[in-house]
Motif scaffolding. Structure first.
Motif, PDB file in Angstrom:
ATOM      1  N   LEU A 224       0.851  -1.179   0.000  1.00 41.02           N
ATOM      2  CA  LEU A 224       0.000   0.000   0.000  1.00 41.02           C
ATOM      3  C   LEU A 224       0.889   1.232   0.000  1.00 41.02           C
ATOM      4  N   ILE A 225       0.434   2.295  -0.658  1.00 40.18           N
ATOM      5  CA  ILE A 225       1.188   3.549  -0.710  1.00 40.18           C
ATOM      6  C   ILE A 225       0.372   4.631  -0.018  1.00 40.18           C
ATOM      7  N   ALA A 226       1.005   5.381   0.876  1.00 38.85           N
ATOM      8  CA  ALA A 226       0.337   6.462   1.602  1.00 38.85           C
ATOM      9  C   ALA A 226       1.050   7.771   1.307  1.00 38.85           C
ATOM     10  N   VAL A 227       0.374   8.679   0.624  1.00 42.45           N
ATOM     11  CA  VAL A 227       0.897  10.020   0.349  1.00 42.45           C
ATOM     12  C   VAL A 227       0.256  10.955   1.367  1.00 42.45           C
ATOM     13  N   VAL A 228       1.035  11.356   2.373  1.00 42.59           N
ATOM     14  CA  VAL A 228       0.440  12.055   3.509  1.00 42.59           C
ATOM     15  C   VAL A 228       0.672  13.570   3.462  1.00 42.59           C
ATOM     16  N   GLY A 229       0.259  14.188   2.359  1.00 45.81           N
ATOM     17  CA  GLY A 229       0.163  15.630   2.306  1.00 45.81           C
ATOM     18  C   GLY A 229       1.358  16.396   1.806  1.00 45.81           C
ATOM     19  N   ASP A 230       1.119  17.675   1.510  1.00 43.07           N
ATOM     20  CA  ASP A 230       2.101  18.611   0.954  1.00 43.07           C
ATOM     21  C   ASP A 230       2.728  18.048  -0.310  1.00 43.07           C
ATOM     22  N   LEU A 231       1.868  17.650  -1.210  1.00 42.91           N
ATOM     23  CA  LEU A 231       2.321  17.148  -2.505  1.00 42.91           C
ATOM     24  C   LEU A 231       2.837  18.278  -3.379  1.00 42.91           C
ATOM     25  N   VAL A 232       2.212  19.464  -3.287  1.00 44.54           N
ATOM     26  CA  VAL A 232       2.491  20.535  -4.247  1.00 44.54           C
ATOM     27  C   VAL A 232       2.604  21.894  -3.574  1.00 44.54           C
ATOM     28  N   ASP A 233       3.209  22.817  -4.327  1.00 46.42           N
ATOM     29  CA  ASP A 233       3.246  24.241  -3.990  1.00 46.42           C
ATOM     30  C   ASP A 233       2.879  25.015  -5.247  1.00 46.42           C
TER      31      ASP A 233
ATOM     32  N   ASN B 162      -1.127  21.033   4.645  1.00 48.69           N
ATOM     33  CA  ASN B 162      -1.427  22.468   4.728  1.00 48.69           C
ATOM     34  C   ASN B 162      -1.142  23.197   3.425  1.00 48.69           C
ATOM     35  N   HIS B 163      -0.153  22.738   2.648  1.00 50.27           N
ATOM     36  CA  HIS B 163       0.174  23.426   1.405  1.00 50.27           C
ATOM     37  C   HIS B 163      -0.857  23.180   0.315  1.00 50.27           C
TER      38      HIS B 163
END
Length: 426
Positions: A238-247, A275-276
């Motif tokens: 499983l893959i977990a992307v836990v935020g702030d992927l982009v600006d 948050n981003h």
């Protein structure tokens, strides 16, 4: 409120300018001669550098062409990192400078006394009368050695150049090494986390945790591809992307995020906002990652064969009427099953404890990113990096894959973490 913001902003700019004036004084004024080409060139650099840095920070949220943001971002953000470590190195130099000046003064005094001592026998041999009675006027007087004379202007210039040169070299080397560490891509870190409620059949289950990729004007599509390739190479369940992927907006960064469509895991890839995202258009990015094949968990839960996987929106979303809703994500679940929570910021750990979460996976801190920033991060977060326990809940915080602002990390290497779940029944 507006007046307070203006006053604070002016105070920050004044401090920023004062620090650069100090660095200019030590690195340029004290090491070059009045009117020289080097002094003029150094002065231009110390005016242009901070102006570009401030421009890069201000323009990043303005409605301007993305290409212009990219042009200013590289030199502006790198200058911020360089000025930080130049300042630290110069402050160390303040302690070294007087020691070097005293050492040179003592050496010059010793050499002068030695030269006089060598002249005394020759002069005494010519002078009439017994040498034991008549003392030559050039002979050193008895008693304590003479005090160290003040350093000459040329000696002070030499010491200033040595200290300034070493400080500049240290700053350039630190920033260069830190930038290389970011641009080459994150390394894989492996952590084993035992869960009491995890069934034996799920022993060894692997979750690839990635946070804080920060695709933007500096880190683009190529960096995203390196992150995806690194994750896929671990062959996670499983893959977990836990935020702030982009600006940045979907319009500007959609092509940079395209490699995320290549993520592969047995039970898929999941995403929660950071948050981003709320500074970049969270709703648009949630839809974009869904198009790329990731499953957003917006205060939601999915039941996997061995445990419940839940995700909550970032606390920044509260400003837009969203934010984390633990009751919605976890309120009606079967607590006899293990629960893994994806939450961008570690600060929600106490809510996770109250809702019976077994493991929370977070990011946000960057591990401090730029030493000594880790000490500031410790003031705002319960855990800055790594695995810690809070009651019956364990919290794992990744340092993140990318970097915000300067593409530089010092003392906080980037990572993609493979969290391997362990059953105590195995």
């Amino acid at each position: 409120m507006v007046i307070i913001s203006i006053v604070v902003g002016l105070a920050v700019l004044a401090a920023f300018g004062a620090l650069h004036w100090y660095a200019w004084r030590r690195l340029v004024r004290d090491t070059t001669r009045q009117g020289s080409v080097l002094r003029r060139s150094g002065s231009v650099v110390f005016v242009a550098g901070p102006l570009i840095a401030v421009g890069a920070l201000m323009i990043s949220r303005a409605e301007v062409p993305f290409r212009l943001v990219q042009i200013l971002a590289w030199p502006g953000y790198l200058w911020l990192a360089f000025s930080l470590y130049l300042l630290l190195a110069l402050l160390v130099g303040e302690a070294v400078r007087p020691l070097l000046l005293r050492w040179f003064a003592r050496r010059d005094t010793t050499a002068e006394v030695g030269a006089r001592s060598q002249q005394t026998p020759q002069l005494a041999a010519v002078a009439p009368g017994p040498p034991a009675v008549t003392e030559h006027p050039l002979a050193p007087e008895s008693g304590p050695p003479p005090a160290s004379a003040p350093a000459s202007p040329s000696r002070r210039l030499f010491v200033s150049r040595v200290v300034g040169g070493v400080a500049a070299a240290a700053a350039v080397g630190t920033v260069g090494q830190g930038a290389y560490g970011v641009l080459r891509g994150p390394k894989v870190k492996r952590v084993t986390v035992p869960l009491a409620k995890l069934p034996r059949s799920a022993h060894g289950y692997r979750i690839a945790v990635v946070s804080d990729i920060h695709l933007g004007p500096v880190l683009g599509r190529g960096f995203a591809q390196r992150v995806v390739d690194t994750i896929n190479a671990t062959q996670p369940d499983l893959i977990a992307v836990v935020g702030d992927l982009v600006d940045g907006s979907v319009e500007d960064l959609g092509p940079a995020a395209a490699p995320l469509a290549q993520l592969r895991a047995r039970h898929g890839a999941f995403f929660v906002t950071g948050n981003h995202e709320y500074l970049s258009g969270a709703e648009q990015w949630v839809e974009k990652v869904r198009e790329l094949g990731l499953r957003p968990l917006e205060n939601a839960r999915t039941e996997l064969p061995a445990f419940d996987l839940a995700g909550v929106d970032d606390v920044r979303g509260e400003r837009e009427g969203k934010g984390p809703d633990f009751a919605k994500a976890l309120g009606d679940r079967d607590r006899s099953r293990a629960a893994v929570l994806l939450a961008h910021q570690p600060v929600v750990i106490h809510d996770a404890v109250r809702h019976g979460v077994d493991l929370q996976l977070s990011g946000h801190t960057h591990g401090g990113q730029l030493w000594p920033g880790n000490y500031l991060a410790e003031l705002a977060n319960p855990t800055v990096a790594g695995l810690e326990r809070y009651g019956d809940t364990q919290l794992y915080v990744s340092r993140g894959a990318g970097a915000w602002g300067p593409p530089v990390r010092v003392g906080a290497p980037s990572d993609i973490t493979v969290v391997e779940l362990a059953s105590r029944q195995a």
